[in-house]
Design a protein around this motif. Structure first.
Motif, short mmCIF file in Angstrom:
data_model
loop_
_atom_site.label_atom_id
_atom_site.label_comp_id
_atom_site.label_asym_id
_atom_site.label_seq_id
_atom_site.Cartn_x
_atom_site.Cartn_y
_atom_site.Cartn_z
N GLN A 77 85.72 78.89 26.12
CA GLN A 77 84.72 77.93 25.66
C GLN A 77 85.32 76.96 24.64
N ASN A 78 86.34 77.40 23.87
CA ASN A 78 86.88 76.61 22.78
C ASN A 78 88.23 75.95 23.05
N GLU A 79 89.00 76.47 24.02
CA GLU A 79 90.38 76.00 24.18
C GLU A 79 90.96 76.40 25.52
N VAL A 80 92.14 75.84 25.80
CA VAL A 80 92.97 76.31 26.90
C VAL A 80 94.17 76.98 26.25
N VAL A 81 94.41 78.22 26.62
CA VAL A 81 95.47 78.99 25.97
C VAL A 81 96.35 79.65 27.03
N SER A 82 97.64 79.72 26.73
CA SER A 82 98.59 80.42 27.59
C SER A 82 98.48 81.92 27.30
N VAL A 83 98.35 82.70 28.35
CA VAL A 83 98.27 84.16 28.23
C VAL A 83 99.49 84.75 28.90
N HIS A 84 100.32 85.42 28.12
CA HIS A 84 101.55 86.03 28.62
C HIS A 84 101.23 87.45 29.07
N LEU A 85 101.39 87.69 30.38
CA LEU A 85 101.07 89.01 30.92
C LEU A 85 102.24 89.96 30.86
N GLY A 86 103.35 89.61 31.51
CA GLY A 86 104.51 90.49 31.57
C GLY A 86 105.46 90.02 32.64
N PRO A 87 106.51 90.82 32.90
CA PRO A 87 107.50 90.41 33.89
C PRO A 87 106.91 90.38 35.31
#
Length: 150
Positions: A77-87
């Motif tokens: 709702q507030n932003e676009v964010v990069s989410v790092h999951l894993g290899p």
């Protein structure tokens, strides 16, 4: 000549004795190791939960020929964010597929990565499924996973 042989033998023995010490050093700087600078970025004090829609999926290259990492772009709702999951090798072997337009909930440590806000995910919820990625201290669940699969 007789003096050179003992010197060469001594140097050879000392060199061989140092090999186990070098091999036992932690792998600082390797992206997929638990002790790497990247994994030390996970801070349990900055853990938060966001909800949003997956608007991008990236397979980010990794240095030194290691497996790349899967990153999501999540629009909350507030932003676009990069989410790092894993290899990629680990994420691609999981049974919870994450696709574009999916609504997800991400719990993880908020960090600043390459000058941008990001979250290192500990878990991702999609519908009634949970993809567990790290423990409460940020230790990746895939640490040792390849050895267990053999």
């Amino acid at each position: 000549m007789k003096k050179i042989v003992p010197i060469i033998a001594t140097i050879s023995i000392v060199s061989l004795l140092s090999v186990p010490v070098v091999l036992a050093q932690p792998s600082i700087g390797r992206g997929n190791s638990r002790g790497s600078p990247y994994h030390r970025m996970y801070d349990p004090k900055t853990v938060e939960t966001i909800t949003g829609q997956v608007i991008g999926i990236e397979n980010s290259p990794s240095p030194r020929g290691m497996s790349g990492g899967i990153h999501l772009k999540v629009k909350s709702q507030n932003e676009v964010v990069s989410v790092h999951l894993g290899p990629a090798w680990y994420i691609n072997n999981q049974t919870i597929p994450i696709k574009l337009q999916d609504q997800i909930e991400v719990k993880g440590s908020r960090i600043n990565f390459a000058g941008q806000p990001a979250i290192i995910a500990a878990e991702v919820k999609k519908d009634n499924q949970i993809l567990k990625l790290r423990d409460e201290n940020g230790v990746p669940v895939w640490a040792g996973w390849r050895r267990q699969q053999r």
